[in-house]
Write a protein that holds these residues in place. Structure first.
Motif, PDB file in Angstrom:
ATOM      1  N   UNK A 266       6.327   1.688  33.778  1.00  0.00           N
ATOM      2  CA  UNK A 266       5.466   1.146  32.729  1.00  0.00           C
ATOM      3  C   UNK A 266       4.764   2.240  31.932  1.00  0.00           C
ATOM      4  N   UNK A 267       4.932   3.509  32.330  1.00  0.00           N
ATOM      5  CA  UNK A 267       4.364   4.611  31.549  1.00  0.00           C
ATOM      6  C   UNK A 267       5.177   4.757  30.264  1.00  0.00           C
ATOM      7  N   UNK A 268       4.534   4.861  29.103  1.00  0.00           N
ATOM      8  CA  UNK A 268       5.284   5.015  27.842  1.00  0.00           C
ATOM      9  C   UNK A 268       6.235   6.210  27.884  1.00  0.00           C
ATOM     10  N   UNK A 269       7.420   6.046  27.316  1.00  0.00           N
ATOM     11  CA  UNK A 269       8.419   7.118  27.340  1.00  0.00           C
ATOM     12  C   UNK A 269       7.970   8.310  26.496  1.00  0.00           C
ATOM     13  N   UNK A 270       7.213   8.053  25.434  1.00  0.00           N
ATOM     14  CA  UNK A 270       6.718   9.136  24.583  1.00  0.00           C
ATOM     15  C   UNK A 270       5.279   9.462  24.976  1.00  0.00           C
ATOM     16  N   UNK A 271       5.082  10.658  25.479  1.00  0.00           N
ATOM     17  CA  UNK A 271       3.749  11.085  25.906  1.00  0.00           C
ATOM     18  C   UNK A 271       3.697  12.600  25.855  1.00  0.00           C
ATOM     19  N   UNK A 272       2.611  13.144  25.354  1.00  0.00           N
ATOM     20  CA  UNK A 272       2.472  14.596  25.249  1.00  0.00           C
ATOM     21  C   UNK A 272       2.467  15.235  26.628  1.00  0.00           C
ATOM     22  N   UNK A 273       3.219  16.322  26.768  1.00  0.00           N
ATOM     23  CA  UNK A 273       3.311  17.007  28.063  1.00  0.00           C
ATOM     24  C   UNK A 273       1.936  17.480  28.547  1.00  0.00           C
ATOM     25  N   UNK A 274       1.079  17.923  27.614  1.00  0.00           N
ATOM     26  CA  UNK A 274      -0.253  18.410  28.012  1.00  0.00           C
ATOM     27  C   UNK A 274      -1.075  17.294  28.638  1.00  0.00           C
ATOM     28  N   UNK A 275      -0.951  16.083  28.102  1.00  0.00           N
ATOM     29  CA  UNK A 275      -1.686  14.952  28.666  1.00  0.00           C
ATOM     30  C   UNK A 275      -1.231  14.647  30.082  1.00  0.00           C
ATOM     31  N   UNK A 294     -13.495   9.844  29.449  1.00  0.00           N
ATOM     32  CA  UNK A 294     -13.031  11.113  28.908  1.00  0.00           C
ATOM     33  C   UNK A 294     -12.016  10.866  27.809  1.00  0.00           C
ATOM     34  N   UNK A 295     -11.249  11.902  27.491  1.00  0.00           N
ATOM     35  CA  UNK A 295     -10.282  11.811  26.395  1.00  0.00           C
ATOM     36  C   UNK A 295      -9.220  10.767  26.703  1.00  0.00           C
ATOM     37  N   UNK A 296      -9.031   9.870  25.783  1.00  0.00           N
ATOM     38  CA  UNK A 296      -8.081   8.782  25.992  1.00  0.00           C
ATOM     39  C   UNK A 296      -6.797   9.051  25.222  1.00  0.00           C
ATOM     40  N   UNK A 297      -5.694   8.474  25.681  1.00  0.00           N
ATOM     41  CA  UNK A 297      -4.417   8.572  24.980  1.00  0.00           C
ATOM     42  C   UNK A 297      -3.559   7.394  25.416  1.00  0.00           C
ATOM     43  N   UNK A 298      -2.614   6.979  24.597  1.00  0.00           N
ATOM     44  CA  UNK A 298      -1.776   5.824  24.947  1.00  0.00           C
ATOM     45  C   UNK A 298      -1.045   6.046  26.272  1.00  0.00           C
ATOM     46  N   UNK A 299      -1.189   5.108  27.183  1.00  0.00           N
ATOM     47  CA  UNK A 299      -0.506   5.201  28.474  1.00  0.00           C
ATOM     48  C   UNK A 299      -1.316   5.882  29.559  1.00  0.00           C
ATOM     49  N   UNK A 300      -2.569   6.260  29.270  1.00  0.00           N
ATOM     50  CA  UNK A 300      -3.366   6.989  30.266  1.00  0.00           C
ATOM     51  C   UNK A 300      -3.594   6.153  31.525  1.00  0.00           C
ATOM     52  N   UNK A 301      -3.918   4.879  31.345  1.00  0.00           N
ATOM     53  CA  UNK A 301      -4.192   4.030  32.502  1.00  0.00           C
ATOM     54  C   UNK A 301      -2.951   3.891  33.380  1.00  0.00           C
TER      55      UNK A 301
END
Length: 690
Positions: A266-275, A294-301
């Motif tokens: 369920x983790x999004x396929x597109x995600x920054x490597x640093x995140x 803290x800093x949020x980004x799509x798929x963090x949860x």
């Protein structure tokens, strides 16, 4: 909803007024007979339990039992408890729970049993007429999908787990042997687990773990986490019989691996490597909630949920019986790593490649358990320890792919892949170094037999000094150190090479080498060069894919970005710190008589320096330029006045210069550290571990 509302009174604390003039046993029997008479006289089986007096009478019975225990001497069973045992009251209750008549009776009985187990000071489970119904209730939970009673189920199972925590021997009460034959033994499982066939129609059971496994599939976070904690407790017990039944007769290993795979999907396929790499995660709900800030980004949860569960499995494997830990590791490799992560790692798309490498790197950073580390290692590198051959198709496509990505045209992929191996090499598993490097140098067929050069046999301080040869050993070490320190021409040096600067490298080398000794503390490597190896120059020497790619990457140090060069030299520095004598001889000894047509780390450095000499001859005031570039790297506030045309060359020269100093320090520390000191470090570490 009506049923749950009707149970609120019963789920509260057990505090009710008892008739002081009536003996406790008579009071207890009265309430029980009222309940049984209800079923005799009941004309409407669909009437919810909340509309009856059953919850109230069960609470009264529980209050009587607790009062009896409080007033007793703590050793003898009171008359009310005797009545329960003699008349098998708990068995009758469980039968009512199984039928769930009236509707909601299942929850009523679960609450009663939970409060009974939690409130009694005396252990009840060893009593046959207690653990029998408890076992039957656990089987009921394992076999039904009643989502509306999950909270009551998990609280009941958790109460049983607390009893087991207090007395681990109770775990075997929940094992039900197969009807025919006998269960496999630990020795049989360890010897041939893959070929084990169990008749699914004649299985044994482990009711407590089966109930926990069922509840661990829940979508409710509380139920899921509580069940997972219960599984960690049950698997950590060192009962061999329990371990066998968990592995053979339950779905535990498959379910936890499926849970991990489900969290990852369920983790999004597109995600920054640093995140991915910077995402912290630990098992436990409170920690999970804190990290959502803290800093949020799509798929963090979703990423946090996956990493938290992997951390849970890592803790479980660290604490579990070895049989269970190995089985869990194998299931994770098959159902998550091979089935899901491997296809993503083999994808050609660069964006997906970076994300997949980041996921694998983050997993490696997180895991600490011996079994999970080994399963990840075998997944990445395969299971072959035969010396590699230069030609021919790769035996393991994934190993070949991730190694060659260290020299990818995309520098981001290259740096990420090298970082992946840097993390892997720091794991305390001998197989990693054996697979990547040691299997290729173990025969010493890099050594030129026709040479008369002094054969330095006292290696890395891992064998006692050759008798009567101390001066010669020290002279050889000093020659080697000087080779590295004098490799860079003065016209290309960016620093004055002060003693303080070199002392810093010596201190770092000593600290790092100590770390490698601790990492390799249990590895069965030789302590000195194996002199009885039948050396032959007939066998071709190949350093292996990994060193070959690293050497190729290092050779382009003058044309690569600064960050990539730091990553390459960092990994090579890590490798040469390991104390295998053949590795030390091949990689660190610049005076090694090398067979023609082969290369070592030192010969690669010589080729780089030769290229550097040619280039700087064409650049006026190169020394001044490289000094300015060094100052800019050390102090980012200073303006960099150097033309970007020479940026990679200047920064590559600085990295090369510092790398040679680092290698000189590592060579000196390894070669001059006496064996006794190494053993003292190992002994003190083992004492601290104990």
């Amino acid at each position: 909803m009506k049923i749950q509302q009707g149970l609120l009174l019963f789920t509260g604390t057990v505090a009710t007024k008892l008739n002081p003039t009536v003996p406790l046993q008579d009071e207890f029997i009265r309430h029980w007979k009222i309940i049984t008479n209800y079923f005799i006289e009941c004309t409407d089986e669909n009437k919810p339990v909340s509309e009856t007096k059953i919850p109230e009478h069960l609470q009264q019975m529980l209050a009587v039992l607790l009062k009896e225990e409080k007033e007793g001497d703590g050793e003898e069973t009171g008359p009310c408890m005797e009545y329960i045992l003699r008349h098998k009251i708990l068995k009758a209750m469980v039968t009512l729970a199984l039928a769930n008549v009236p509707p909601g009776m299942t929850q009523c009985v679960l609450i009663f049993l939970t409060k009974l187990l939690n409130a009694f000071q005396r252990p009840l489970l060893p009593l046959v007429n207690v653990h029998g119904p408890i076992h039957k209730t656990l089987c009921m939970i394992a076999n039904t999908e009643l989502a509306f009673s999950e909270n009551e189920e998990v609280e009941f199972v958790w109460a049983v787990c607390q009893q087991v925590r207090n007395d681990p021997s109770l775990i075997d009460l929940f094992i039900q042997p197969p009807r025919k034959g006998s269960a496999p033994t630990v020795n049989k499982l360890e010897g041939n687990q893959d070929d084990l066939v169990v008749d699914s129609n004649d299985n044994g059971r482990h009711s407590l773990v089966e109930a926990l496994v069922k509840l661990s599939k829940s979508e409710d976070t509380f139920v899921f986490e509580r069940a997972s904690e219960g599984l960690m407790l049950c698997t950590s017990l060192q009962s061999e019989q329990s371990a066998v039944y968990i592995v053979v007769y339950t779905q535990f290993c498959d379910v936890v691996a499926e849970n991990l795979a489900k969290q990852f999907k369920v983790i999004p396929r597109k995600m920054a490597a640093e995140n991915i790499l910077n995402c912290p995660a630990k098992w436990g709900g409170e920690t999970f909630k804190d990290e959502l800030f803290g800093e949020n980004f799509p798929g963090k949860q979703q990423l946090l949920a996956f990493l938290s569960y992997l951390h849970f499995l890592d803790k479980l494997c660290s604490q579990a019986h070895q049989l269970i830990a190995r089985a869990v590791g194998k299931s994770i490799r098959e159902q998550f790593l091979i089935a899901i992560l491997e296809p993503r790692l083999l994808e050609p798309a660069e964006e997906g490649t970076l994300t997949s490498i980041a996921h694998l790197t983050r997993c490696l950073i997180l895991i600490q358990s011996e079994n999970l580390i080994h399963e990840f290692t075998v997944f990445m590198l395969g299971d072959n320890l035969e010396p590699e051959r230069r030609l021919g198709p790769p035996k393991n496509p994934l190993r070949h792919k991730i190694i060659h990505r260290c020299d990818h045209l995309n520098e981001k992929i290259s740096a990420a892949s090298i970082k992946l191996f840097e993390i892997l090499l720091q794991k305390p598993d001998q197989y990693i170094m054996d697979n990547l490097i040691i299997r290729n140098v173990i025969k010493r067929n890099y050594y030129n037999l026709s040479s008369n050069v002094y054969n330095y046999a006292t290696v890395a301080g891992l064998s006692s000094s050759l008798e009567g040869n101390h001066t010669q050993d020290e002279e050889h070490v000093q020659k080697c150190v000087n080779c590295y320190l004098s490799l860079i021409p003065d016209s290309a040096k960016s620093s004055d090479g002060s003693q303080d600067e070199y002392e810093t490298y010596l201190k770092d080398a000593n600290r790092q080498y100590t770390g490698r000794i601790i990492q390799c503390i249990s590895w069965n490597w030789p302590q000195e060069i194996i002199s009885d190896i039948n050396l032959s120059n007939d066998d071709e020497f190949y350093e292996g894919e990994f060193l070959n790619v690293l050497f190729n990457k290092l050779q382009r140090i003058l044309d690569q970005p600064y960050e990539v060069n730091l990553q390459v030299t960092s990994v090579i520095s890590l490798i040469v710190q390991f104390h295998h004598p053949h590795l030390h001889e091949y990689l660190l000894d610049p005076l090694l008589p090398l067979r023609e047509g082969n290369r070592s780390l030192y010969t690669v450095l010589q080729q780089i320096v030769n290229e550097l000499r040619k280039r700087i001859a064409k650049i006026p005031e190169f020394k001044k330029m490289v000094q300015i570039s060094r100052q800019s790297l050390l102090n980012s506030d200073l303006p960099n006045t150097i033309s970007p045309i020479n940026k990679d060359l200047l920064e590559g020269t600085i990295v090369l210069e510092e790398f040679c100093k680092e290698l000189a320090a590592i060579m000196y520390v390894k070669s001059m550290s006496p064996l006794k000191e190494v053993h003292n470090i190992s002994s003190s570490y083992q004492d601290e571990s104990v």
